[in-house]
Design a protein around this motif. Structure first.
Motif, PDB file in Angstrom:
ATOM      1  N   ALA A  45       0.832  -1.207   0.000  1.00  0.00           N
ATOM      2  CA  ALA A  45       0.000   0.000   0.000  1.00  0.00           C
ATOM      3  C   ALA A  45       0.864   1.254   0.000  1.00  0.00           C
ATOM      4  N   GLU A  46       1.997   1.195   0.706  1.00  0.00           N
ATOM      5  CA  GLU A  46       2.900   2.351   0.736  1.00  0.00           C
ATOM      6  C   GLU A  46       3.777   2.404  -0.516  1.00  0.00           C
ATOM      7  N   GLY A  47       3.891   1.276  -1.194  1.00  0.00           N
ATOM      8  CA  GLY A  47       4.705   1.222  -2.412  1.00  0.00           C
ATOM      9  C   GLY A  47       6.198   1.191  -2.132  1.00  0.00           C
ATOM     10  N   ARG A  48       6.553   1.014  -0.862  1.00  0.00           N
ATOM     11  CA  ARG A  48       7.967   1.064  -0.486  1.00  0.00           C
ATOM     12  C   ARG A  48       8.119   0.387   0.871  1.00  0.00           C
ATOM     13  N   GLY A  49       9.090  -0.511   0.957  1.00  0.00           N
ATOM     14  CA  GLY A  49       9.311  -1.167   2.240  1.00  0.00           C
ATOM     15  C   GLY A  49      10.139  -2.422   2.090  1.00  0.00           C
ATOM     16  N   ALA A  50      10.353  -3.082   3.236  1.00  0.00           N
ATOM     17  CA  ALA A  50      11.179  -4.284   3.245  1.00  0.00           C
ATOM     18  C   ALA A  50      10.680  -5.255   4.308  1.00  0.00           C
ATOM     19  N   LEU A  51      10.537  -6.513   3.928  1.00  0.00           N
ATOM     20  CA  LEU A  51      10.200  -7.565   4.889  1.00  0.00           C
ATOM     21  C   LEU A  51      11.331  -8.574   4.907  1.00  0.00           C
ATOM     22  N   LEU A  52      11.966  -8.694   6.070  1.00  0.00           N
ATOM     23  CA  LEU A  52      13.040  -9.673   6.243  1.00  0.00           C
ATOM     24  C   LEU A  52      12.405 -10.957   6.753  1.00  0.00           C
ATOM     25  N   TYR A  53      12.474 -12.014   5.952  1.00  0.00           N
ATOM     26  CA  TYR A  53      11.926 -13.303   6.377  1.00  0.00           C
ATOM     27  C   TYR A  53      13.073 -14.127   6.949  1.00  0.00           C
ATOM     28  N   LEU A  54      13.132 -14.121   8.279  1.00  0.00           N
ATOM     29  CA  LEU A  54      14.284 -14.668   9.000  1.00  0.00           C
ATOM     30  C   LEU A  54      14.017 -16.110   9.401  1.00  0.00           C
ATOM     31  N   ARG A  55      14.965 -16.980   9.144  1.00  0.00           N
ATOM     32  CA  ARG A  55      14.780 -18.416   9.402  1.00  0.00           C
ATOM     33  C   ARG A  55      15.061 -18.710  10.876  1.00  0.00           C
TER      34      ARG A  55
END
Ligand SMILES: Nc1nc2c(ncn2[C@@H]2O[C@H](COP(=O)(O)OP(=O)(O)OP(=O)(O)O)[C@@H](O)[C@H]2O)c(=O)[nH]1
Ligand SMILES: [Zn+2]
Length: 203
Positions: A80-90
């Motif tokens: 929705a913001e068009g900008r961001g980061a999701l770290l998918y940590l194991r």
């Protein structure tokens, strides 16, 4: 903590197309993934999430926790913001791994709470280490986050590794009868900031 960047590709989702970045932790063989959208290297705080792996919640539709609901909400918010980061940590099972999480669930089926079960198995309540995030964020040019989390320890851990946290945005989703004790234990024993458990605070 060394981490090696491997490759990036596009990842179309129902909410938009992310760029997927793969990182390898040679010491453990763990394969971490970061999904980004937009220009995250411009020096401005980035809407971000450190998401700890939860196979049962993220992929198998479990109602025992809130992870899958949070994962979906975070990706939607970034899109929705068009900008961001999701770290998918194991970091499955707060760092104890899937088999031990199933052992912990078995103890919980017999009355233990999520912290007591970890302790009965000989583990700490939460064994996660967020230092792994630093080389990934550095690689992506991210210096500051607007962090989607209810966990103040994530905020402190990022500050400890030199990542700015411009804001903490609550991420409360997925409360149901099966995870009410789990959420209460998070608030009561693990320090999560869970206000109105019924309120969805990120649109
Ligand atoms: N050991 C253990 N791990 C669990 C249990 N339930 C969920 N997890 C793991 O907990 C991790 C998610 O942590 P949470 O405490 O739910 O939330 P958080 O990441 O600290 O905080 P938020 O950023 O607000 O989501 C995932 O790795 C899950 O696999 C459980 O009963 N026992
Ligand atoms: Zn979960």
């Amino acid at each position: 903590m060394p981490v090696t960047f491997v490759a990036s590709s596009q990842l179309p989702t129902q909410w938009g197309t992310f760029t997927m970045h793969g990182f390898l932790e040679p010491g453990t063989g763990k394969e971490h993934v970061v999904l980004t959208m937009g220009d995250v290297a411009d020096g401005q705080p980035v809407l971000g999430r450190l998401h700890s792996e939860c196979l049962t919640g993220d992929a198998l539709f479990s109602l025992r926790c809130d992870c899958g609901f949070q994962l979906e909400a975070a990706l939607k918010a970034i899109a929705a913001e068009g900008r961001g980061a999701l770290l998918y940590l194991r970091q499955e099972g707060r760092g104890i791994g899937l088999m031990n999480k199933i052992r912990a669930y078995h103890l919980q089926d017999n009355g233990a709470d999520t912290v007591e079960a970890n302790v009965q198995l000989g583990f700490g309540a939460d064994q996660r280490d967020y230092a792994i995030c630093k080389p990934m964020l550095d690689h992506l040019g991210i210096t500051s986050l607007k962090l989607l989390t209810n966990n103040p320890r994530k905020v402190n851990a990022l500050k400890d590794i030199g990542i700015g946290v411009a804001d903490r945005l609550p991420l409360q989703f997925g409360q149901n009868p099966h995870n009410s004790k789990y959420l209460a234990t998070k608030a009561g024993k693990l320090g999560h900031l869970l206000g109105n458990l019924h309120q969805a605070e990120v649109e």
